[in-house]
Design a protein around this motif. Structure first.
Motif, PDB file in Angstrom:
ATOM      1  N   LEU A 195       0.831  -1.227   0.002  1.00 26.55           N
ATOM      2  CA  LEU A 195       0.029  -0.110   0.116  1.00 26.55           C
ATOM      3  C   LEU A 195       0.909   1.036   0.030  1.00 26.55           C
ATOM      4  CD1 LEU A 195      -2.737  -1.136   2.714  1.00 26.55           C
ATOM      5  CD2 LEU A 195      -3.045  -0.963   0.201  1.00 26.55           C
ATOM      6  N   PRO A 196       0.224   2.305  -0.512  1.00 23.13           N
ATOM      7  CA  PRO A 196       1.062   3.500  -0.398  1.00 23.13           C
ATOM      8  C   PRO A 196       1.247   4.236   0.729  1.00 23.13           C
ATOM      9  CG  PRO A 196      -0.972   3.943  -1.370  1.00 23.13           C
ATOM     10  CD  PRO A 196      -1.020   2.350  -1.293  1.00 23.13           C
ATOM     11  N   SER A 197       2.167   5.021   1.076  1.00 22.08           N
ATOM     12  CA  SER A 197       2.324   5.588   2.574  1.00 22.08           C
ATOM     13  C   SER A 197       1.028   6.501   2.885  1.00 22.08           C
ATOM     14  CB  SER A 197       3.418   6.319   2.858  1.00 22.08           C
ATOM     15  OG  SER A 197       3.625   7.359   1.649  1.00 22.08           O
ATOM     16  N   VAL A 198       0.312   6.907   1.843  1.00 18.80           N
ATOM     17  CA  VAL A 198      -0.949   7.974   2.089  1.00 18.80           C
ATOM     18  C   VAL A 198      -1.912   7.101   1.617  1.00 18.80           C
ATOM     19  CG1 VAL A 198      -1.813  10.039   1.621  1.00 18.80           C
ATOM     20  CG2 VAL A 198       0.622   9.867   1.911  1.00 18.80           C
ATOM     21  N   LEU A 199      -2.895   6.817   2.277  1.00 16.69           N
ATOM     22  CA  LEU A 199      -4.119   6.065   2.235  1.00 16.69           C
ATOM     23  C   LEU A 199      -5.452   7.077   2.114  1.00 16.69           C
ATOM     24  CD1 LEU A 199      -3.707   3.197   4.567  1.00 16.69           C
ATOM     25  CD2 LEU A 199      -3.142   3.112   2.267  1.00 16.69           C
TER      26      LEU A 199
ATOM     27  N   LEU B  19      -5.294  -4.841  -7.172  1.00 16.42           N
ATOM     28  CA  LEU B  19      -6.511  -5.440  -6.815  1.00 16.42           C
ATOM     29  C   LEU B  19      -6.570  -6.724  -7.766  1.00 16.42           C
ATOM     30  CD1 LEU B  19      -9.362  -5.761  -5.607  1.00 16.42           C
ATOM     31  CD2 LEU B  19      -9.945  -4.023  -7.108  1.00 16.42           C
ATOM     32  N   GLN B  20      -6.054  -6.503  -9.161  1.00 10.40           N
ATOM     33  CA  GLN B  20      -6.390  -7.704 -10.047  1.00 10.40           C
ATOM     34  C   GLN B  20      -5.393  -8.928  -9.527  1.00 10.40           C
ATOM     35  OE1 GLN B  20      -8.765  -7.627 -12.288  1.00 10.40           O
ATOM     36  NE2 GLN B  20      -9.120  -5.568 -11.480  1.00 10.40           N
ATOM     37  N   GLN B  21      -4.025  -8.710  -8.995  1.00 11.45           N
ATOM     38  CA  GLN B  21      -3.201  -9.758  -8.489  1.00 11.45           C
ATOM     39  C   GLN B  21      -3.993 -10.440  -7.380  1.00 11.45           C
ATOM     40  OE1 GLN B  21       0.351  -8.881  -6.654  1.00 11.45           O
ATOM     41  NE2 GLN B  21       1.318 -10.505  -7.446  1.00 11.45           N
ATOM     42  N   PHE B  22      -4.705  -9.674  -6.424  1.00  8.28           N
ATOM     43  CA  PHE B  22      -5.182 -10.014  -5.324  1.00  8.28           C
ATOM     44  C   PHE B  22      -6.573 -10.810  -5.818  1.00  8.28           C
ATOM     45  CE2 PHE B  22      -6.988  -8.287  -0.946  1.00  8.28           C
ATOM     46  CZ  PHE B  22      -7.173  -9.825  -0.579  1.00  8.28           C
ATOM     47  N   ILE B  23      -7.360 -10.411  -6.854  1.00  4.35           N
ATOM     48  CA  ILE B  23      -8.416 -11.473  -7.325  1.00  4.35           C
ATOM     49  C   ILE B  23      -8.050 -12.756  -7.801  1.00  4.35           C
ATOM     50  CG2 ILE B  23     -10.141 -11.515  -9.077  1.00  4.35           C
ATOM     51  CD1 ILE B  23     -10.541  -8.340  -8.511  1.00  4.35           C
TER      52      ILE B  23
ATOM     53  N   PHE C 168     -12.113   5.693   3.436  1.00  2.00           N
ATOM     54  CA  PHE C 168     -13.177   4.643   3.034  1.00  2.00           C
ATOM     55  C   PHE C 168     -14.512   5.524   2.619  1.00  2.00           C
ATOM     56  CE2 PHE C 168     -11.193   0.785   2.876  1.00  2.00           C
ATOM     57  CZ  PHE C 168     -10.624   0.475   4.182  1.00  2.00           C
ATOM     58  N   PRO C 169     -15.342   4.905   1.884  1.00  4.15           N
ATOM     59  CA  PRO C 169     -16.748   5.770   1.766  1.00  4.15           C
ATOM     60  C   PRO C 169     -17.550   5.658   2.971  1.00  4.15           C
ATOM     61  CG  PRO C 169     -16.606   3.827   0.772  1.00  4.15           C
ATOM     62  CD  PRO C 169     -15.296   3.834   1.090  1.00  4.15           C
ATOM     63  N   LYS C 170     -18.467   6.511   3.197  1.00 10.15           N
ATOM     64  CA  LYS C 170     -19.146   6.797   4.271  1.00 10.15           C
ATOM     65  C   LYS C 170     -20.140   5.305   4.340  1.00 10.15           C
ATOM     66  CE  LYS C 170     -22.433   9.625   6.758  1.00 10.15           C
ATOM     67  NZ  LYS C 170     -23.100  10.850   6.667  1.00 10.15           N
TER      68      LYS C 170
ATOM     69  N   GLY D  26      -7.159   2.885  -5.959  1.00  4.50           N
ATOM     70  CA  GLY D  26      -6.766   1.486  -5.749  1.00  4.50           C
ATOM     71  C   GLY D  26      -6.366   1.077  -4.391  1.00  4.50           C
ATOM     72  N   ASP D  27      -6.039   1.921  -3.695  1.00  6.01           N
ATOM     73  CA  ASP D  27      -5.561   1.575  -2.161  1.00  6.01           C
ATOM     74  C   ASP D  27      -6.986   1.266  -1.257  1.00  6.01           C
ATOM     75  OD1 ASP D  27      -5.812   4.451  -2.218  1.00  6.01           O
ATOM     76  OD2 ASP D  27      -5.816   4.257   0.048  1.00  6.01           O
ATOM     77  N   VAL D  28      -8.288   1.953  -1.798  1.00  6.03           N
ATOM     78  CA  VAL D  28      -9.121   1.746  -1.256  1.00  6.03           C
ATOM     79  C   VAL D  28      -9.948   0.428  -1.551  1.00  6.03           C
ATOM     80  CG1 VAL D  28     -11.823   2.577  -0.810  1.00  6.03           C
ATOM     81  CG2 VAL D  28      -9.637   4.137  -0.645  1.00  6.03           C
ATOM     82  N   SER D  29      -9.824   0.054  -2.839  1.00  9.79           N
ATOM     83  CA  SER D  29     -10.337  -0.980  -3.358  1.00  9.79           C
ATOM     84  C   SER D  29      -9.897  -2.107  -3.094  1.00  9.79           C
ATOM     85  CB  SER D  29     -10.264  -0.878  -5.156  1.00  9.79           C
ATOM     86  OG  SER D  29     -10.683   0.128  -5.443  1.00  9.79           O
ATOM     87  N   ILE D  30      -8.421  -2.525  -2.710  1.00 11.04           N
ATOM     88  CA  ILE D  30      -7.690  -3.583  -2.599  1.00 11.04           C
ATOM     89  C   ILE D  30      -7.843  -3.871  -0.791  1.00 11.04           C
ATOM     90  CG2 ILE D  30      -5.582  -2.434  -1.918  1.00 11.04           C
ATOM     91  CD1 ILE D  30      -4.360  -4.955  -3.309  1.00 11.04           C
ATOM     92  N   ARG D  31      -8.240  -2.440  -0.188  1.00 10.97           N
ATOM     93  CA  ARG D  31      -8.418  -2.846   1.398  1.00 10.97           C
ATOM     94  C   ARG D  31      -9.742  -3.269   1.569  1.00 10.97           C
ATOM     95  NH1 ARG D  31      -7.610   2.391   4.194  1.00 10.97           N
ATOM     96  NH2 ARG D  31      -7.937   3.391   2.139  1.00 10.97           N
TER      97      ARG D  31
END
Length: 161
Positions: free
Chosen positions: A71-75, A147-151, A78-80, A117-122
Motif C-alpha cells: 500500500l502507498p504511505s498515504v491512504l 486488486l487484479q493480482q489479489f483477485i 473509505f466511503p461513508k 486503488g488503495d481503497v479498492s484493495i483494502r
C-alpha cells in the motif's frame, strides 16, 4: 509651518474623503478584517474546513491486517457507511461462490464510485471472513501489489473445480 505645497496636498486629501469624490467617503478606509489583523500581533486561529479535510489523503501506519498488501504511505478514506453494504465471503456459504463474490465486490466499488486503488484493495481484504480471512493473513508480507493480482490469488485458492 506649512508651505503652499503642503496646503495643496492637504486640500486634495480632504476632497478625496469628501462624499463629492467619485469613490465615496469610505474609499480610503480598510476592511474591518484587515484593521483587526493590524491591532493584534498574534495570528488568528483558522478552523479547518471539515468538508475539504474529508477528501485529503492522510499518512497512516499500515495495520497488520493489510500486511500482505503493498500500500502507498498515504491512504485514501473509505466511503461513508461502507460496512453496511460491503459483500462478505467466508468460503462456507452455499449461496455465493468465489466468482460471484468478486462480481459483488466489483459492483460495490462501482456503486460507491471508488477509483482509488488503495481503497479498492483494502475493501476487498475486509470482505473476507473466517477461513478465507485466515488464508489472506497467512500470505507473505507485501505479496499483493494490486486488486487484479489479489483477485487472481483469491480465485486460484478458493475456486472449486
Amino acid at each position: 509651518m506649512y508651505d503652499k505645497g503642503d496646503q495643496n496636498i492637504h486640500s486634495i486629501y480632504s476632497k478625496s474623503v469628501n462624499s463629492e469624490f467619485p469613490f465615496g467617503p469610505g474609499f480610503l478606509t480598510f476592511p474591518t478584517s484587515y484593521n483587526d489583523s493590524l491591532q493584534s500581533d498574534e495570528p488568528k486561529e483558522q478552523k479547518p474546513d471539515p468538508v475539504a479535510l474529508a477528501y485529503i489523503p492522510t499518512a497512516v501506519i499500515i495495520p497488520d491486517r493489510y500486511k500482505p498488501l503493498i500500500l502507498p504511505s498515504v491512504l485514501h478514506a473509505f466511503p461513508k457507511n461502507y460496512a453496511l453494504y460491503l459483500p462478505r465471503f467466508d468460503g462456507e456459504g452455499k449461496n455465493v461462490n468465489v466468482e460471484q463474490q468478486v462480481q459483488n465486490v466489483e459492483t460495490f466499488l462501482d456503486l460507491f464510485e471508488i477509483d482509488e486503488g488503495d481503497v479498492s484493495i483494502r475493501l476487498f481484504a475486509l470482505s473476507l471472513q473466517g477461513k478465507v480471512k485466515r488464508w489472506f493473513k497467512a500470505l507473505p508480507d507485501g505479496s499483493i501489489t494490486d486488486l487484479q493480482q489479489f483477485i487472481k490469488f483469491f480465485l486460484d485458492r478458493w475456486r472449486i473445480g
